[in-house]
Design a protein around this motif. Structure first.
Motif, PDB file in Angstrom:
ATOM      1  N   GLY A  78      -3.581  22.611   2.431  1.00  0.00           N
ATOM      2  CA  GLY A  78      -5.028  22.458   2.330  1.00  0.00           C
ATOM      3  C   GLY A  78      -5.775  23.629   2.956  1.00  0.00           C
ATOM      4  O   GLY A  78      -5.227  24.381   3.763  1.00  0.00           O
ATOM      5  N   MET A  79      -7.036  23.777   2.566  1.00  0.00           N
ATOM      6  CA  MET A  79      -7.869  24.860   3.096  1.00  0.00           C
ATOM      7  C   MET A  79      -8.522  24.447   4.409  1.00  0.00           C
ATOM      8  O   MET A  79      -9.137  23.386   4.503  1.00  0.00           O
ATOM      9  CB  MET A  79      -8.955  25.225   2.075  1.00  0.00           C
ATOM     10  N   TYR A  80      -8.367  25.279   5.425  1.00  0.00           N
ATOM     11  CA  TYR A  80      -9.062  25.109   6.703  1.00  0.00           C
ATOM     12  C   TYR A  80      -9.593  26.487   7.067  1.00  0.00           C
ATOM     13  O   TYR A  80      -8.886  27.310   7.627  1.00  0.00           O
ATOM     14  CB  TYR A  80      -8.121  24.548   7.760  1.00  0.00           C
ATOM     15  N   GLY A  81     -10.844  26.739   6.716  1.00  0.00           N
ATOM     16  CA  GLY A  81     -11.427  28.062   6.831  1.00  0.00           C
ATOM     17  C   GLY A  81     -11.352  28.677   8.212  1.00  0.00           C
ATOM     18  O   GLY A  81     -11.080  29.872   8.348  1.00  0.00           O
ATOM     19  N   ALA A  82     -11.592  27.882   9.242  1.00  0.00           N
ATOM     20  CA  ALA A  82     -11.578  28.407  10.607  1.00  0.00           C
ATOM     21  C   ALA A  82     -10.211  28.974  10.961  1.00  0.00           C
ATOM     22  O   ALA A  82     -10.103  30.007  11.633  1.00  0.00           O
ATOM     23  CB  ALA A  82     -11.972  27.297  11.587  1.00  0.00           C
ATOM     24  N   TYR A  83      -9.165  28.324  10.500  1.00  0.00           N
ATOM     25  CA  TYR A  83      -7.795  28.773  10.767  1.00  0.00           C
ATOM     26  C   TYR A  83      -7.486  30.046   9.975  1.00  0.00           C
ATOM     27  O   TYR A  83      -6.896  30.999  10.502  1.00  0.00           O
ATOM     28  CB  TYR A  83      -6.809  27.666  10.403  1.00  0.00           C
ATOM     29  N   VAL A  84      -7.898  30.062   8.711  1.00  0.00           N
ATOM     30  CA  VAL A  84      -7.667  31.237   7.862  1.00  0.00           C
ATOM     31  C   VAL A  84      -8.413  32.453   8.409  1.00  0.00           C
ATOM     32  O   VAL A  84      -7.919  33.583   8.350  1.00  0.00           O
ATOM     33  CB  VAL A  84      -8.096  30.951   6.412  1.00  0.00           C
ATOM     34  N   THR A 125      -3.214  27.221  -2.901  1.00  0.00           N
ATOM     35  CA  THR A 125      -2.475  25.960  -2.724  1.00  0.00           C
ATOM     36  C   THR A 125      -3.334  24.691  -2.700  1.00  0.00           C
ATOM     37  O   THR A 125      -2.867  23.639  -3.161  1.00  0.00           O
ATOM     38  CB  THR A 125      -1.615  26.018  -1.446  1.00  0.00           C
ATOM     39  N   PRO A 126      -4.578  24.721  -2.188  1.00  0.00           N
ATOM     40  CA  PRO A 126      -5.363  23.479  -2.168  1.00  0.00           C
ATOM     41  C   PRO A 126      -5.608  22.884  -3.553  1.00  0.00           C
ATOM     42  O   PRO A 126      -5.877  21.677  -3.675  1.00  0.00           O
ATOM     43  CB  PRO A 126      -6.695  23.904  -1.522  1.00  0.00           C
ATOM     44  N   VAL A 181     -14.052  22.461   7.792  1.00  0.00           N
ATOM     45  CA  VAL A 181     -13.623  21.294   7.020  1.00  0.00           C
ATOM     46  C   VAL A 181     -12.255  21.559   6.408  1.00  0.00           C
ATOM     47  O   VAL A 181     -12.009  22.636   5.859  1.00  0.00           O
ATOM     48  CB  VAL A 181     -14.636  20.984   5.889  1.00  0.00           C
ATOM     49  N   ILE A 182     -11.359  20.589   6.515  1.00  0.00           N
ATOM     50  CA  ILE A 182     -10.069  20.680   5.828  1.00  0.00           C
ATOM     51  C   ILE A 182     -10.264  20.098   4.434  1.00  0.00           C
ATOM     52  O   ILE A 182     -10.616  18.929   4.284  1.00  0.00           O
ATOM     53  CB  ILE A 182      -8.970  19.919   6.592  1.00  0.00           C
ATOM     54  N   ALA A 183     -10.078  20.940   3.419  1.00  0.00           N
ATOM     55  CA  ALA A 183     -10.397  20.530   2.044  1.00  0.00           C
ATOM     56  C   ALA A 183      -9.224  20.794   1.111  1.00  0.00           C
ATOM     57  O   ALA A 183      -8.391  21.668   1.349  1.00  0.00           O
ATOM     58  CB  ALA A 183     -11.634  21.287   1.551  1.00  0.00           C
ATOM     59  N   ALA A 184      -9.179  20.020   0.041  1.00  0.00           N
ATOM     60  CA  ALA A 184      -8.139  20.190  -0.970  1.00  0.00           C
ATOM     61  C   ALA A 184      -8.569  19.471  -2.238  1.00  0.00           C
ATOM     62  O   ALA A 184      -9.514  18.689  -2.233  1.00  0.00           O
ATOM     63  CB  ALA A 184      -6.811  19.627  -0.463  1.00  0.00           C
ATOM     64  N   GLY A 185      -7.863  19.761  -3.332  1.00  0.00           N
ATOM     65  CA  GLY A 185      -8.133  19.059  -4.583  1.00  0.00           C
ATOM     66  C   GLY A 185      -8.290  19.985  -5.768  1.00  0.00           C
ATOM     67  O   GLY A 185      -8.704  21.143  -5.619  1.00  0.00           O
TER      68      GLY A 185
END
Length: 223
Positions: free
Chosen positions: A44-50, A62-63, A118-122
């Protein structure tokens, strides 16, 4: 089913990959597959981590194949099954795959930039891009079938965006990004029905805008 596989192999491939990822999540994180940790670990996408670790930019892709819960998965899988077949007939196998992935990437770039915490996916980032591409092809094309599809998907996009506004848990940034990506892809990826819908310079401009906008937002997000 054999005809669907033969005529829309990319749609079936994307659907199978999405399903396999979802099933794997249920098995590995049994009873806890909707947790933030499970979504993040699966891609999933977590912008702060990326932003802190740019090597994680693979999360722009991948999300698209990760889903949060059964309802999320079934809705997107069903939409992909039907809309994917239509889009694959319009653009052909390879260009439909490009449309799907490239739209999803822009959606995830928007998520990275506008909602980094925000942790996002889909798959909805990609699906909104497909909606937008069909709308553009219908608006600028001359084919009566495309025009009718374009009007239908224009209404579908409006209804979905309004729904997003009243559903805070849905990542509207990713959906808008998918729309932007889909519009640009519809211009530089010629359809099988009307290959000369746009002039060469318009295609090059759309492709340059896609690359430029993507790089611009990524660079800003990483600083």
């Amino acid at each position: 089913m054999k005809n669907v596989i033969k005529e829309s192999p990319v749609t079936i491939f994307l659907l199978a990959l999405t399903t396999l990822v979802f099933i794997a999540m249920q098995v590995i994180y049994f009873g806890n597959a909707t947790s933030n940790q499970a979504i993040f670990n699966t891609g999933g996408m977590y912008g702060a981590y990326v932003s802190l670790f740019p090597s994680q930019l693979w999360r722009l892709v991948t999300p698209i194949f990760v889903h949060i819960g059964w309802e999320h998965f079934f809705f997107n899988a069903l939409t992909l099954y039907f809309v994917g077949q239509i889009a694959e007939q319009i653009w052909g196998h390879h260009k439909f795959l490009a449309l799907y992935v490239l739209s999803g990437i822009v959606g995830n770039i928007f998520t990275l930039f506008f909602t980094p915490n925000v942790i996002a996916a889909g798959a909805s980032t990609s699906l909104f891009g497909v909606f937008a591409a069909i709308m553009v092809a219908g608006y600028f094309g001359r084919n009566p079938y495309l025009k009718e599809l374009g009007r239908n998907y224009q209404a579908l996009i409006i209804v979905n965006l309004i729904f997003n506004l009243f559903t805070p848990s849905i990542g509207i940034a990713g959906h808008i990004g998918g729309l932007v990506g889909g519009v640009l892809c519809a211009i530089f990826l010629p359809t099988l029905v009307e290959k000369n819908m746009f002039k060469p310079w318009q295609r090059w401009l759309a492709a340059a805008t896609y690359v430029g906008l993507s790089l611009f937002l990524i660079v800003l997000a990483l600083h």
